[in-house]
Structure formats: C-alpha cells, structure tokens
Design an enzyme around this catalytic site. Structure first.
Site, PDB file in Angstrom:
ATOM      1  N   ARG A 189       0.784  -1.225   0.000  1.00  0.00           N
ATOM      2  CA  ARG A 189       0.000   0.000   0.000  1.00  0.00           C
ATOM      3  C   ARG A 189       0.822   1.284   0.000  1.00  0.00           C
ATOM      4  O   ARG A 189       0.609   2.146  -0.834  1.00  0.00           O
ATOM      5  CB  ARG A 189      -0.938  -0.004   1.222  1.00  0.00           C
ATOM      6  CG  ARG A 189      -1.945   1.119   1.212  1.00  0.00           C
ATOM      7  CD  ARG A 189      -2.839   1.089   2.436  1.00  0.00           C
ATOM      8  NE  ARG A 189      -3.546  -0.183   2.570  1.00  0.00           N
ATOM      9  CZ  ARG A 189      -4.389  -0.453   3.558  1.00  0.00           C
ATOM     10  NH1 ARG A 189      -4.592   0.435   4.510  1.00  0.00           N
ATOM     11  NH2 ARG A 189      -5.017  -1.622   3.635  1.00  0.00           N
TER      12      ARG A 189
ATOM     13  N   HIS B 121      -8.136  -4.004  -6.976  1.00  0.00           N
ATOM     14  CA  HIS B 121      -7.869  -3.238  -5.745  1.00  0.00           C
ATOM     15  C   HIS B 121      -9.090  -3.261  -4.826  1.00  0.00           C
ATOM     16  O   HIS B 121      -9.952  -2.379  -4.905  1.00  0.00           O
ATOM     17  CB  HIS B 121      -7.513  -1.793  -6.127  1.00  0.00           C
ATOM     18  CG  HIS B 121      -6.801  -1.033  -5.055  1.00  0.00           C
ATOM     19  ND1 HIS B 121      -5.508  -1.307  -4.685  1.00  0.00           N
ATOM     20  CD2 HIS B 121      -7.201   0.004  -4.279  1.00  0.00           C
ATOM     21  CE1 HIS B 121      -5.136  -0.471  -3.720  1.00  0.00           C
ATOM     22  NE2 HIS B 121      -6.149   0.335  -3.467  1.00  0.00           N
TER      23      HIS B 121
ATOM     24  N   TYR C 239     -18.885  12.571 -12.936  1.00  0.00           N
ATOM     25  CA  TYR C 239     -18.850  13.732 -13.825  1.00  0.00           C
ATOM     26  C   TYR C 239     -17.564  13.838 -14.633  1.00  0.00           C
ATOM     27  O   TYR C 239     -17.565  14.383 -15.727  1.00  0.00           O
ATOM     28  CB  TYR C 239     -19.026  15.023 -13.014  1.00  0.00           C
ATOM     29  CG  TYR C 239     -20.330  15.099 -12.271  1.00  0.00           C
ATOM     30  CD1 TYR C 239     -21.549  15.095 -12.942  1.00  0.00           C
ATOM     31  CD2 TYR C 239     -20.342  15.171 -10.887  1.00  0.00           C
ATOM     32  CE1 TYR C 239     -22.748  15.153 -12.254  1.00  0.00           C
ATOM     33  CE2 TYR C 239     -21.535  15.235 -10.180  1.00  0.00           C
ATOM     34  CZ  TYR C 239     -22.735  15.232 -10.872  1.00  0.00           C
ATOM     35  OH  TYR C 239     -23.907  15.298 -10.188  1.00  0.00           O
TER      36      TYR C 239
END
Length: 862
Positions: A42, A88, A132
């Site tokens: 990570r 993931h 968006y």
C-alpha cells in the site's frame, strides 16, 4: 443440571482441538504481518517503476480498457469500478483520489492521466464526483506500458485469483525520481522529491557510460528536485545530503515581484508558490498576520489566480511600507518558504530500503536491462516460431501439387495433417497445421515472394536478437538509445530555480548591501535614501532640498550606514533601541519619511538623539572589546561595554540614568583607547583620555565631562579620536554656516570636568556653535538647515585654521534659517564635483549639472 452436563460434554469433545498460544507472540506476529502488508501492498513505491500498487493498478486497468491518449475519454467511475472489481479491493475514494492526483498538473511534475472535467485546483477546491469527470492515459504513461505484452514483467493473481495483474510496469520513464512519491507505512515513511525528466535521463546515461560514477558526478546532471509549481530552491546542503545518504532537506520559496501602481503605491505580486501550498490558505494566513499586527504595512491581499494566467496573489502595501522587509516577513511567517524532508525509502526486491541518488538510478537502469533481456527473449521465441511456420509454407509451395493432391485425398483434416507429416518433406505437426489453415490467395506467385521476404527478414531479426542477448554492451547501448528517445519526446526545461545560499533565512540575502543616508527630523520622521542621491558641491554653494518637512519641522540627524548593519538608537531620556538599516523605510531626497514611533516602541515625549552603526552585534570578540560613550547636554559623560547592548529587546533598554533638566546628547562607539573631546555652545572644547572614564553599567548616571557655564550654555557635540591618527582634524560649524578645521594637537589635555579651551571665536556673525566632528580630507561633509536645505561638500575644501578663529563660510543661510545638523560621509565612491555659485537660486536648485545619482539605473532597493 442438564446445561452443566452439556457444557462438560462439549469440553471433552473439544479437548485436543484447543491449541494454547502466547498472546504476546500472537500479537507480535499479527502486527508484523499487518505492517508488512501495509509496507509492501500500500504505502511504499517500488524502486523499479516508482509506483504504489493503487497507481499501478489504475494505469494497468486503463491500458486494458484501451484508454490510450488518442482514444475517447471514459467516465472516471468506469475506471474506478474496473480497478475495484478486478485488482484493488479497497474503497472507491482511495482509488479516485489517487487517479485525480495523477491528473493534476500542480501535484505531478509529469501527469500520467489526461483528465477532462473538474479535477480541483491549487486553491484547495476538490474535484467533481467521479460520475462527472472523464479520463484517459496521458502520452507519457503509455511509455510506462510499452512491451507489457511481451513477457517483460511478472504477473500475479489478483485478490480472488480471477484475474492477473503485473507486479511491476515495464516503464521507460524513471518514474520514482521524475514524479517522486510520499507515503506513511507502519514504522516507516517515504518522501521523495520530483525531478526534471531530462536531467534524470542524462544521469541514467552517465551511469550507463560509467558504472563507477560518483554521486557528485551524477549531481552535475541531476542538479536538484524540480517541482511542478516551480519556485526557488534556497541552499543545496540539504539536497546534497539527500542525494548522498537518502535523507536530507529542501528549502523551497515562492516567487514574488514588486510592482508600482499608477498612484505610486507598491504591490507585491506572488507569481509562484511552493509545492503543495494551498493558495487560498496562504492568502488567509497573510490576512490573519496583518490583523494580528505580526506584519505591518499591508493594506489588502487578494488571490487573483486563475487557470489561464496561473498563480497571482496581490499584496497591496501602505505608501510608507518597505517592500523588501514585507517580502522577508512573508517568507518568515507564511508558507511562501517551506522545507521538505527528503526520505528516499522504496521497495527493493520486496524489502524497504533507504536509497541515495546512485542507488535509484542504478536500480532503474538494471530494471531496464532486465526488461530488454526479457523482451529480446520473447521476440526471439516469437520470431523463431514464425520463421518455423514460414519455413513450412515454403516447403509446401515447393511441393504445391503434391500437397493439394494429398489434402484432397484425405477424408478429414487430421488425416490430411498426418499425411503431410509423413510425406517425407520434413514437416512437423505445427507446420502441417499451419499449411492446412493457409488461405488459397497465399498460393499465388506474388504471395510466395512475400513469404520468402518475410522469412529472410525474420532470420535477420533472429540473428540480431541472438547477438543482443550475447552482448551486454549492445544491450546497454539500446537502453541509452531508448532513454534518449524518451528525452527527445517528453523532456523539458527546469521549472524550479536553484539558488546556492545558506539554508538559514536571512533578510540580508534579499537586500543589496549599499551605503544609505538615514535622516531623522525634529518631529521624529525617519527615512533612508541612497547615498548617490546627494550631490557633492563646492564650499559656499546654495545647496539642494534634502527633505520636505512639515511646518516648523527640520532635519535634526543625518547618518550614513550600510543596509546590513544594526543601528543603536539612543533617546534623550537615555533609552536604547535596535533597528536594522533595511527596516527603515526607503524614500527619495524630498520625501518626508515615516514616524519613528511606528518602527520602535518610543515614548511619545521621547526622541532620538544619537545613532550608532554596528557592523555585527553577533561578533562576540567585537562587542567585548568595544564601548559606548554617552554624553548629556549638561556635560555628563559615561562609558558602558557594547556587550550590554548586544541583546536586542523590542521595548528597548535603559542606557543611562538622566537627571531632571538634562538630556542625552551624543553616543559614540570606541575601543577603549580613544581621546574624548566635548564642545559647548559658547565655543569651548575639552580634550581628555578615555581611560579617565571608567566603564559602568547601563543604569549608572555617569561623571562630569565638561563644565557648562550657565543655563543658556550646553554641550553641542562629542567626538572620540585616536592620538596616533594625525590625519584627523577637528571640524566645527556654527549656526550661520561658518566652519573650519583645526589639528587635534592644538587642543591641550585638561582634566575631565574642566572648562576646556576655545575652539571657535563665537560672534553675532557666526552664531553659536552647533556641532563638532572629527574628519579627514577623504571624507565628505553633509550640512542640513532647519528649512531642509542640504549641501554635500568635500572636507578637503574646508581650510584648516587655528582654534581661536571664526572660520569660513560653508553654506549660505537664508534669513531666519540656521544650521540644524552636520555629519560626515566616507567618500568610497566617485562623486562628481559641481561648481558652486554665488547667484541667488530657488530652494531645490542645484548649482551646475546632474548629480551622480541621477540618470543612473535604479538600485535593487529603489
């Protein structure tokens, strides 16, 4: 009862399944597993491709979705869903945040994702929701994906073993150095700075040419970090430490420029801010500092930044504010100066390691070598497989009629394949299968030539690949060629400038060192003016307007000092205050200046009487061997060690205890071996050795220096001279502009506290004595009248006369005007001599020609 029996029975049944463990060992093991999962999976980047797993998975998913730079955009939510569903298994916000950062020009030195829509801004506004915005890979990111389908890197199963993902990307970009990385793991963290791609690639090429290259030699190519928001790096020591040892510090400053509005007011325009600094937060911080009176002189601050013009924060200054001082305060109190800790920690072969500059470059080059070898092996195998099939085609075409007849006579494809293998032409199963799948159009004569040509080209490729795999130098030459191609394609100029300065912030670094004239008026207005603005004139000249003062105000002090020096201000009530020369507002010759109460915490009924220029108060040897000698109007004298004034206090300190009816008049700095001379208004002067005055503390009253005749008489000045310095003469000036020079030896030694001897013949024509100076012929004299007329002349022009004479006319004084102050100027620069004139001139007119300061380029401070 039944429940008890059941419990006992269950306990007997479970006996043998329960394994006793040490809870300390269990927790230690579990925590180590967790920490390693965070470190490897990570928080830390891989040294080879410079990516953390989430960034690698985002780019790989986009590559799988065919989101190339020249293809249509896809919704960010589509990409996030692909990454979450396949590779993931974490929160969607973590994936989207990482994706957004890779698309922000102010976050990444070279963006990896081309975003369309609102991806936030440098003012701290967040991006639009992922439904968006749209994304596709940036062109440079495709260079990180080159050859991923050629078995150049290892693949691993994803979290549910349903898909495969790369363990590393076969990047041609040294991503770790180019874009840097930051992350906090468990028990360790990383903070790696971004760099310029061209410089890093030059460093890689230099390493390939010389594996024994030193870090200092590499730094000739990789000079320093290069931030996407530009700015200026101040000091290289911390960067050198980071490059040599993997840990260091970068001091980064924003960029500012001073502009003058049409109204004459100055503005500071901030055009670049340091990396990761929020512009709105910076603007708010400046406003808060102004409200808290930490920074004085700012009227208004506004963030006018936009996407088209970039960063523009406008700081409006008060008319009397000093722009350079405000700039330094902004650096000191705001994020316009930021330091970044370099901590080069990355995963090397799955383990965290601290890396220096050479380590990072060598690891990348070795990885590129591995990629080139694996790619060559893959291409060789594919070329050999294709050549094998083409060889079969050529055999079939050589026996075309037999092959056709054999196939037509076969009942099934399997029988036809076996027949071809057993026909004695040397075909194997792969070739036989390929022949059966051959299209009829390939049987034409032209197609046969194409097959032959392709086979010949493949054999050349096979020979080249075999040579490549057997020749290491050839492989590294290929790596160099590919890196230089990347440089030609994506390389650009540095954005961040480098200034080789000390890491410490010193305002002196921002201000040009030069001599300035500091003037203080009777009503307490102070300013500094470049020394070159004052003209040198012949004795008897009319003078020029030196300062416009209010009604009934006049110039009382003229002082020359370097902009980098510390000034000690002594007031008539015996207080001492500290001020740096550059902290005094700059003004031209005719400006009024700024009230001194705004610069220091001066009592309303107190005023400055003496100023001492100290080159460096931090020099212990200097302050221990120097003294401050003070004298009052009533003839009191006192000596105190300079060390007592070396610790600056904002409220000032008591320098001498003043008795009622007296005032501090003068302060001088000595080395303890001087001779002291004091002069009184009535025209007398006294001379005695400094050793006659023993050092006392700051709170002492002092001792008698010269006897004052009556209530109308008073001390007008004090000088400290060296006995062995015969070049110095005593200069005295009277109220009506008369003056002369006299040898120090003409003043005989008398006891301290006596009447002294005559120094000038005071008459109605000369007026009372107003000042005494010790001068040499290499110095200039500046004389200022109460009406603000100032004249500068060479001391050499003033004749040397006896003690009892009245002297010669130095400056013509108007009716009702009189001399207010005199000071000397060390003549270090060439100053044009201007002939004086006895004709009447208007105030402000200068006799003859231009002054040396006019017509020249403005100085940095101006």
């Amino acid at each position: 009862m039944d429940q008890t029996e059941n419990t006992m029975e269950n306990g007997q049944n479970n006996q043998g399944r329960i394994i006793p463990v040490n809870i300390e060992e269990q927790m230690k093991t579990a925590y180590i597993d967790y920490s390693m999962s965070v470190i490897v999976g990570r928080a830390l980047p891989d040294v080879r491709d410079g990516l953390k797993p989430v960034h690698r998975r985002i780019l790989f998913a986009m590559n799988e979705l065919d989101l190339q730079y020249n293809k249509a955009y896809k919704k960010s939510a589509r990409v996030v869903g692909e990454v979450l569903g396949k590779y993931h298994p974490h929160g969607d916000s973590s994936v989207y945040d990482a994706m957004v950062r890779m698309a922000q020009e102010w976050s990444m030195r070279y963006t990896l994702i081309d975003g369309q829509g609102n991806f936030g801004n440098q003012d701290g506004d967040g991006p639009a929701a992922m439904r968006y915005t749209e994304v596709r890979m940036d062109r440079i990111a495709e260079s990180m994906m080159d050859d991923i389908d050629k078995e150049t890197v290892d693949f691993q199963l994803n979290f549910d073993d349903s898909e495969k993902e790369p363990t590393v990307l076969p990047t041609r970009i040294p991503q770790l150095l180019v874009n840097g990385s930051s992350g906090i793991a468990v028990g360790m963290a990383t903070n790696m700075m971004p760099h310029n791609l061209s410089e890093v690639l030059d460093g890689c090429v230099a390493y390939i040419d010389n594996r024994e290259i030193t870090i200092d030699e590499l730094m000739k190519h990789v000079k320093a970090p290069d931030f996407p928001t530009a700015g200026t790096i101040y000091g290289m020591e911390g960067i050198k430490a980071g490059y040599h040892f993997g840990r260091g510090r970068v001091v980064l400053r924003g960029k500012m420029q001073v502009e003058t509005k049409t109204s004459g007011r100055e503005q500071i325009i901030i055009t670049e801010v340091p990396y990761q600094v929020n512009r709105d937060a910076l603007t708010d911080k400046i406003g808060q500092l102004v409200n808290d009176k930490v920074i004085d002189g700012i009227v208004h601050v506004n963030n006018e930044s936009n996407q088209k013009e970039g960063t523009r924060i406008v700081v409006d200054l008060r008319r009397d504010a000093v722009a350079n001082v405000i700039i330094n305060q902004l650096y000191k109190y705001t994020e316009l100066q930021t330091s970044f800790g370099i901590n080069n920690v990355a995963l090397v072969k799955g383990r965290p390691k601290i890396l220096n500059l050479k380590d990072m470059i060598s690891e990348f080059v070795e990885f590129r070598h591995e990629v080139v070898v694996r790619r060559a092996k893959y291409e060789l195998r594919k070329a050999q497989e294709r050549a094998h099939i083409l060889q079969g085609y050529l055999i079939a075409l050589d026996h075309l009629d037999e092959v056709i007849a054999l196939i037509r006579s076969s009942a099934t494809p399997d029988i036809a394949k076996e027949s071809l293998i057993n026909a004695g032409w040397g075909l194997d199963e792969i070739q036989a299968k390929a022949i059966l799948e051959l299209r009829l159009q390939r049987l034409t004569g032209m197609e046969r030539e194409k097959i032959k040509q392709e086979y010949d080209e493949l054999m050349q490729l096979i020979a080249h690949l075999n040579e490549l795999l057997n020749n290491e130098q050839m492989r590294f030459d290929l790596i160099k060629t590919e890196l230089l191609e990347i440089k030609a394609k994506f390389g650009d100029e540095r954005k961040t400038e480098i200034t080789y300065l000390d890491d410490e912030v010193r305002i002196e670094d921002l201000i040009k060192e030069e001599d300035v004239v500091i003037t203080i008026s009777h009503h307490g207005y102070v300013k500094r003016t470049s020394l070159t603005e004052y003209r040198q004139q012949r004795r008897g000249g009319r003078g020029a307007v030196g300062s416009k003062t209010r009604e009934e105000d006049f110039i009382e002090h003229l002082f020359v000092a370097s902009t980098h020096h510390t000034l000690l201000f002594f007031t008539e009530k015996g207080r001492c205050y500290w001020l740096k020369s550059y902290e005094i507002p700059e003004g031209d010759k005719t400006s009024k200046g700024r009230a001194i109460q705004n610069l220091m915490q001066l009592a309303p009924d107190d005023k400055v009487r003496a100023i001492i220029d100290v080159p460096n108060l931090d020099d212990e040897e200097f302050v221990k061997n120097h003294y401050i000698v003070l004298c009052t109007r009533k003839g009191i004298i006192k000596k105190t060690s300079l060390e007592d004034f070396s610790r600056r206090r904002a409220t000032g300190v008591n320098a001498i205890t003043i008795v009622e009816g007296d005032q501090l008049l003068e302060a001088k700095m000595t080395d303890g071996q001087s001779e002291i001379m004091m002069a009184v208004k009535s025209g007398r002067a006294i001379r005695f050795p400094e050793e006659k005055v023993r050092p006392t503390g700051r709170g002492a009253i002092g001792v008698a220096g010269i006897e004052v005749d009556d209530a109308n008489d008073e001390v007008v000045g004090m000088i400290c001279v060296k006995a062995e310095d015969t070049s110095r003469t005593v200069l005295v000036v009277s109220e009506k502009g008369y003056g002369k020079r006299t040898a120090v030896s003409e003043y005989r030694f008398t006891n301290r506290g006596g009447k002294g001897v005559k120094t000038i013949n005071v008459t109605d024509k000369t007026g009372a004595l107003v000042g005494i100076l010790d001068v040499t012929e290499k110095e200039d004299l500046m004389i200022s009248s109460r009406n603000g007329i100032t004249i500068r002349m060479s001391v050499a022009q003033i004749s040397e006369q006896g003690r009892a004479t009245q002297g010669v006319k130095l400056i013509r004084v108007d009716e009702g005007d009189e001399i207010a102050a005199i000071t000397k100027v060390a003549e270090e620069e060439e100053v044009e001599s201007v002939n004086g004139s006895n004709e009447e001139q208007q105030p402000g007119d200068a006799p003859g020609g231009e002054s040396p300061g006019e017509g020249n380029e403005p100085t940095e401070n101006q």
